[in-house]
Design an enzyme around this catalytic site. Structure first.
Site, short mmCIF file in Angstrom:
data_model
loop_
_atom_site.label_atom_id
_atom_site.label_comp_id
_atom_site.label_asym_id
_atom_site.label_seq_id
_atom_site.Cartn_x
_atom_site.Cartn_y
_atom_site.Cartn_z
N SER A 57 -28.66 30.41 -74.85
CA SER A 57 -27.94 30.19 -73.36
C SER A 57 -28.79 31.36 -72.65
O SER A 57 -28.07 31.40 -71.28
CB SER A 57 -26.52 30.21 -73.76
OG SER A 57 -26.06 31.25 -74.15
N HIS A 96 -22.96 36.44 -72.36
CA HIS A 96 -23.15 35.77 -70.95
C HIS A 96 -23.08 36.76 -69.90
O HIS A 96 -22.37 37.81 -70.04
CB HIS A 96 -22.07 34.61 -70.83
CG HIS A 96 -22.86 33.34 -71.74
ND1 HIS A 96 -21.95 32.32 -71.75
CD2 HIS A 96 -23.78 33.05 -72.15
CE1 HIS A 96 -22.46 31.26 -72.27
NE2 HIS A 96 -23.60 31.76 -72.78
N ASP A 123 -18.57 29.09 -67.89
CA ASP A 123 -18.13 29.08 -69.43
C ASP A 123 -16.52 28.38 -69.25
O ASP A 123 -16.22 28.52 -70.27
CB ASP A 123 -18.24 30.30 -69.74
CG ASP A 123 -19.47 30.95 -70.13
OD1 ASP A 123 -20.60 30.05 -70.10
OD2 ASP A 123 -19.78 32.29 -70.43
#
Length: 180
Positions: A57, A96, A123
């Protein structure tokens, strides 16, 4: 008989005192590793000073198997920083980028919204049900450095536990049977 048989014969021929010395050496190795980990926790201010990237990701910046070094300071979190966070109800931390920062007017606390660089949306679907922002207590640390590909060892041992048990057993046997 092979290498394993020789090691087993070596253990059988050891005196009790020698076996006890080797067991204490193994205990000291494990204890030293724990002390180093706790020391890193104190220095970095993070509950987990080192994490492995487990998904794609964050590509192309970080690839699966990269190891990230974390630090958690009192400085405010800014958009663009890469953070590692825990979500209520999930055991595995997520790596992230912070895309939005929201300061609450009533308390002055900062909430953040994150997104994986390689993901289409933010998210919010990963957060706990009804949660729209991450609070400071969710953040484990900020990424301050990385080692590419080194974390694959951890990924392989997690996905194939038999390899982990074989490796731990072989290392323990080597420590116990060493003659020094």
């Amino acid at each position: 008989m092979g290498w394993i048989g020789e090691q087993i014969d070596s253990v059988k021929s050891m005196q009790f005192r020698q076996l006890l010395t080797q067991a204490i050496s193994l205990g000291m190795i494990v204890t030293s590793a724990l002390i180093i980990w706790k020391g890193l926790m104190c220095i970095t201010g993070s509950e987990s000073p080192v994490v492995v990237v487990l998904s794609g990701s964050m590509e192309p910046g970080f690839k699966r198997g990269d190891i990230l070094f974390l630090h958690m300071s009192k400085d405010p979190i800014r958009a663009g920083e890469i953070v590692v966070f825990n979500v209520d109800g999930r055991e595995i931390p997520i790596v992230h980028r912070v895309i939005k920062v929201h300061e609450r007017e009533d308390s002055g606390e900062v909430d953040v919204l994150t997104k994986g660089d390689n993901n289409f949306g933010d998210d919010r679907l990963l957060y706990a049900e009804g949660q729209m922002w991450l609070q400071r207590h969710h953040i484990m640390g900020r990424a301050v450095g990385f080692l590419p590909y080194v974390g694959w060892v951890t990924i392989i041992m997690t996905e194939q536990p038999i390899i982990k048990y074989i490796l731990i057993g072989a290392l323990g046997l080597l420590v116990i049977t060493s003659k020094e």
